[in-house]
Design a protein around this motif. Sequence first.
Motif, mmCIF file in Angstrom:
data_model
loop_
_atom_site.group_PDB
_atom_site.id
_atom_site.type_symbol
_atom_site.label_atom_id
_atom_site.label_comp_id
_atom_site.label_asym_id
_atom_site.label_seq_id
_atom_site.Cartn_x
_atom_site.Cartn_y
_atom_site.Cartn_z
ATOM 1 N N ILE A 213 0.637 -0.901 0.128
ATOM 2 C CA ILE A 213 0.255 0.478 0.084
ATOM 3 C C ILE A 213 1.339 1.402 0.562
ATOM 4 O O ILE A 213 2.228 1.119 0.597
ATOM 5 C CB ILE A 213 -1.270 0.249 0.918
ATOM 6 N N ILE A 214 0.130 2.038 -0.759
ATOM 7 C CA ILE A 214 1.128 3.331 -0.592
ATOM 8 C C ILE A 214 0.093 4.385 -0.658
ATOM 9 O O ILE A 214 -0.952 4.404 -0.173
ATOM 10 C CB ILE A 214 1.369 3.571 -2.537
ATOM 11 N N SER A 215 1.038 5.615 -0.381
ATOM 12 C CA SER A 215 0.238 6.819 -0.081
ATOM 13 C C SER A 215 -1.057 7.220 -0.560
ATOM 14 O O SER A 215 -1.179 7.246 -1.756
ATOM 15 C CB SER A 215 0.995 8.419 -0.253
ATOM 16 N N ASN A 216 -1.970 7.915 -0.229
ATOM 17 C CA ASN A 216 -3.219 7.578 -0.751
ATOM 18 C C ASN A 216 -3.941 9.774 -1.228
ATOM 19 O O ASN A 216 -3.587 10.289 -0.368
ATOM 20 C CB ASN A 216 -4.223 7.102 0.099
ATOM 21 N N PRO A 217 -3.381 9.946 -2.298
ATOM 22 C CA PRO A 217 -3.011 11.186 -2.781
ATOM 23 C C PRO A 217 -4.991 12.059 -2.504
ATOM 24 O O PRO A 217 -4.741 12.521 -2.228
ATOM 25 C CB PRO A 217 -2.707 11.524 -4.052
ATOM 26 N N PHE A 218 -5.878 11.093 -2.202
ATOM 27 C CA PHE A 218 -6.674 11.900 -1.730
ATOM 28 C C PHE A 218 -7.488 11.556 -0.465
ATOM 29 O O PHE A 218 -8.461 12.341 0.400
ATOM 30 C CB PHE A 218 -8.016 10.876 -2.626
ATOM 31 N N LYS A 219 -5.809 11.328 0.529
ATOM 32 C CA LYS A 219 -6.750 11.699 1.917
ATOM 33 C C LYS A 219 -8.231 11.146 2.628
ATOM 34 O O LYS A 219 -8.278 11.899 2.765
ATOM 35 C CB LYS A 219 -6.482 12.615 2.121
ATOM 36 N N ASP A 220 -8.404 10.149 1.616
ATOM 37 C CA ASP A 220 -9.670 9.503 2.419
ATOM 38 C C ASP A 220 -10.122 8.477 2.424
ATOM 39 O O ASP A 220 -8.542 7.817 2.524
ATOM 40 C CB ASP A 220 -10.681 9.787 0.850
ATOM 41 N N THR A 221 -11.396 7.883 2.514
ATOM 42 C CA THR A 221 -11.145 6.138 3.058
ATOM 43 C C THR A 221 -12.094 5.528 2.071
ATOM 44 O O THR A 221 -12.340 4.096 2.320
ATOM 45 C CB THR A 221 -12.781 6.136 4.410
ATOM 46 N N VAL A 222 -12.334 5.616 1.370
ATOM 47 C CA VAL A 222 -12.866 5.351 0.151
ATOM 48 C C VAL A 222 -11.728 4.155 -1.154
ATOM 49 O O VAL A 222 -12.223 3.827 -1.990
ATOM 50 C CB VAL A 222 -13.786 5.444 -0.210
ATOM 51 N N HIS A 223 -10.456 4.956 -1.017
ATOM 52 C CA HIS A 223 -9.210 4.301 -1.494
ATOM 53 C C HIS A 223 -8.231 3.890 -1.413
ATOM 54 O O HIS A 223 -7.892 3.980 0.214
ATOM 55 C CB HIS A 223 -8.653 6.102 -2.352
ATOM 56 N N THR A 224 -7.836 2.783 -1.651
ATOM 57 C CA THR A 224 -6.182 2.608 -1.313
ATOM 58 C C THR A 224 -5.421 2.288 -2.943
ATOM 59 O O THR A 224 -6.008 2.099 -3.319
ATOM 60 C CB THR A 224 -6.278 1.029 -0.730
ATOM 61 N N TRP A 225 -5.189 3.428 -2.466
ATOM 62 C CA TRP A 225 -3.354 2.436 -3.795
ATOM 63 C C TRP A 225 -2.508 1.932 -3.095
ATOM 64 O O TRP A 225 -2.015 1.705 -2.069
ATOM 65 C CB TRP A 225 -2.534 4.165 -3.526
ATOM 66 N N TYR A 226 -2.116 1.153 -4.120
ATOM 67 C CA TYR A 226 -0.879 0.199 -4.385
ATOM 68 C C TYR A 226 0.104 0.246 -5.296
ATOM 69 O O TYR A 226 0.264 1.097 -6.063
ATOM 70 C CB TYR A 226 -1.995 -1.742 -4.615
ATOM 71 N N SER A 227 1.470 0.028 -5.369
ATOM 72 C CA SER A 227 2.268 -0.275 -6.013
ATOM 73 C C SER A 227 2.487 -1.397 -7.007
ATOM 74 O O SER A 227 2.365 -2.868 -6.109
ATOM 75 C CB SER A 227 3.443 0.089 -5.480
ATOM 76 N N ILE A 228 2.075 -1.621 -7.964
ATOM 77 C CA ILE A 228 1.980 -2.538 -8.944
ATOM 78 C C ILE A 228 3.514 -2.419 -9.618
ATOM 79 O O ILE A 228 4.127 -4.035 -10.262
ATOM 80 C CB ILE A 228 1.022 -2.751 -9.532
ATOM 81 N N ALA A 229 3.787 -1.553 -10.351
ATOM 82 C CA ALA A 229 5.987 -1.571 -10.839
ATOM 83 C C ALA A 229 6.091 -0.434 -10.459
ATOM 84 O O ALA A 229 5.126 0.303 -9.838
ATOM 85 C CB ALA A 229 5.149 -2.303 -12.183
ATOM 86 N N PRO A 230 7.507 -0.207 -10.953
ATOM 87 C CA PRO A 230 7.538 1.006 -10.235
ATOM 88 C C PRO A 230 7.354 2.331 -11.828
ATOM 89 O O PRO A 230 6.851 1.911 -12.606
ATOM 90 C CB PRO A 230 9.600 0.709 -11.165
ATOM 91 N N ASN A 231 7.362 3.249 -10.843
ATOM 92 C CA ASN A 231 6.231 4.101 -11.475
ATOM 93 C C ASN A 231 5.073 3.544 -11.561
ATOM 94 O O ASN A 231 4.363 5.183 -12.040
ATOM 95 C CB ASN A 231 6.928 4.666 -11.962
ATOM 96 N N ILE A 232 4.730 2.556 -11.488
ATOM 97 C CA ILE A 232 2.934 2.083 -11.584
ATOM 98 C C ILE A 232 2.094 2.094 -11.091
ATOM 99 O O ILE A 232 2.350 1.212 -10.031
ATOM 100 C CB ILE A 232 3.400 1.201 -12.556
#
Length: 160
Positions: free
Chosen positions: A65-84
């Motif tokens: 899990i990486i930083s969520n740019p939206f800072k909310d509770t309805v998104h989770t961001w994952y790193s799946i490849a370099p810069n992706i």
Amino acid sequence: MYIYQNLKTMRISVPKILAGAAVCAAMLALPAVTKAQAVFNHVALCSKDLKKSNEFYTSVLNLKIISNPFKDTVHTWYSIAPNIAMHVIQSDCSTTKVIADHICFSVPSVPKFVEMLKAKNIAYCNWKQVQGQIEHRVDGVSQVYIQDPDGYWIEVNDAK
């Protein structure tokens, strides 16, 4: 001679003309400017239960899990490849999912990945959706398909 005399009266020197000609020749030697190629940035999936999806993607595929740019509770961001990245969005999702619409991750060993799936009681199949079967493609790649908690198809292969 006529051109030289006219250029002389316009106060343009021959060295400036030659320099200009050299610049033009260099520009003609450059490859043609083309439209910028689009670069893949991220994929987004819908989730009815973000906590379930987070558990699946972090424990089954070991995504970080990486930083969520939206800072909310309805998104989770994952790193799946370099810069992706991939983000999962909690919402009311469509229920129609077909195997041809899938995302793919590669692992070093499909048989070892299948062992982990069995230990977690996660169903897997081949392209024809035959349960418990590993697909062996003609190019030597082995693959299986699994579904996340919302039914999205995920190919996992060894990308030989």
